[in-house]
Design a protein around this motif. Structure first.
Motif, PDB file in Angstrom:
ATOM      1  N   LYS A 100       0.829  -1.200   0.000  1.00 15.65           N
ATOM      2  CA  LYS A 100       0.000   0.000   0.000  1.00 15.65           C
ATOM      3  C   LYS A 100       0.868   1.257   0.000  1.00 15.65           C
ATOM      4  CE  LYS A 100      -4.032   1.834   2.393  1.00 15.65           C
ATOM      5  NZ  LYS A 100      -4.933   1.649   3.519  1.00 15.65           N
ATOM      6  N   ASN A 101       1.981   1.229   0.743  1.00 17.16           N
ATOM      7  CA  ASN A 101       2.887   2.379   0.790  1.00 17.16           C
ATOM      8  C   ASN A 101       3.565   2.605  -0.548  1.00 17.16           C
ATOM      9  OD1 ASN A 101       2.319   2.901   3.455  1.00 17.16           O
ATOM     10  ND2 ASN A 101       4.019   1.690   4.230  1.00 17.16           N
ATOM     11  N   ILE A 102       3.897   1.549  -1.260  1.00  5.51           N
ATOM     12  CA  ILE A 102       4.548   1.677  -2.564  1.00  5.51           C
ATOM     13  C   ILE A 102       3.598   2.338  -3.562  1.00  5.51           C
ATOM     14  CG2 ILE A 102       5.506   0.394  -4.506  1.00  5.51           C
ATOM     15  CD1 ILE A 102       6.486  -1.687  -2.437  1.00  5.51           C
ATOM     16  N   VAL A 103       2.355   1.908  -3.567  1.00  5.96           N
ATOM     17  CA  VAL A 103       1.362   2.486  -4.475  1.00  5.96           C
ATOM     18  C   VAL A 103       1.142   3.959  -4.143  1.00  5.96           C
ATOM     19  CG1 VAL A 103      -1.056   2.377  -5.197  1.00  5.96           C
ATOM     20  CG2 VAL A 103       0.245   0.273  -4.903  1.00  5.96           C
ATOM     21  N   ALA A 104       1.048   4.291  -2.870  1.00 13.19           N
ATOM     22  CA  ALA A 104       0.853   5.679  -2.459  1.00 13.19           C
ATOM     23  C   ALA A 104       2.046   6.542  -2.864  1.00 13.19           C
ATOM     24  CB  ALA A 104       0.628   5.755  -0.957  1.00 13.19           C
TER      25      ALA A 104
END
Length: 44
Positions: free
Chosen positions: A2-6
């Motif tokens: 989720k952090n990578i996508v954000a």
């Protein structure tokens, strides 16, 4: 994950904002007002 996508979305948004800050609208009479934060991204 989720952090990578954000992070990717945030980088893309910043790159788009920089491109928009350094360009003008094709219609001479229609120049929308820029926020102060966007003016800080200008290169000229």
């Amino acid at each position: 994950m989720k952090n990578i996508v954000a992070t990717v979305i945030a980088k893309g948004a910043k790159n788009t904002a920089v491109k928009n800050a350094n360009s003008a609208c094709a219609l001479y009479f229609y120049q929308p007002k820029e926020p102060k934060e966007l003016k800080k991204l200008r290169k000229f």
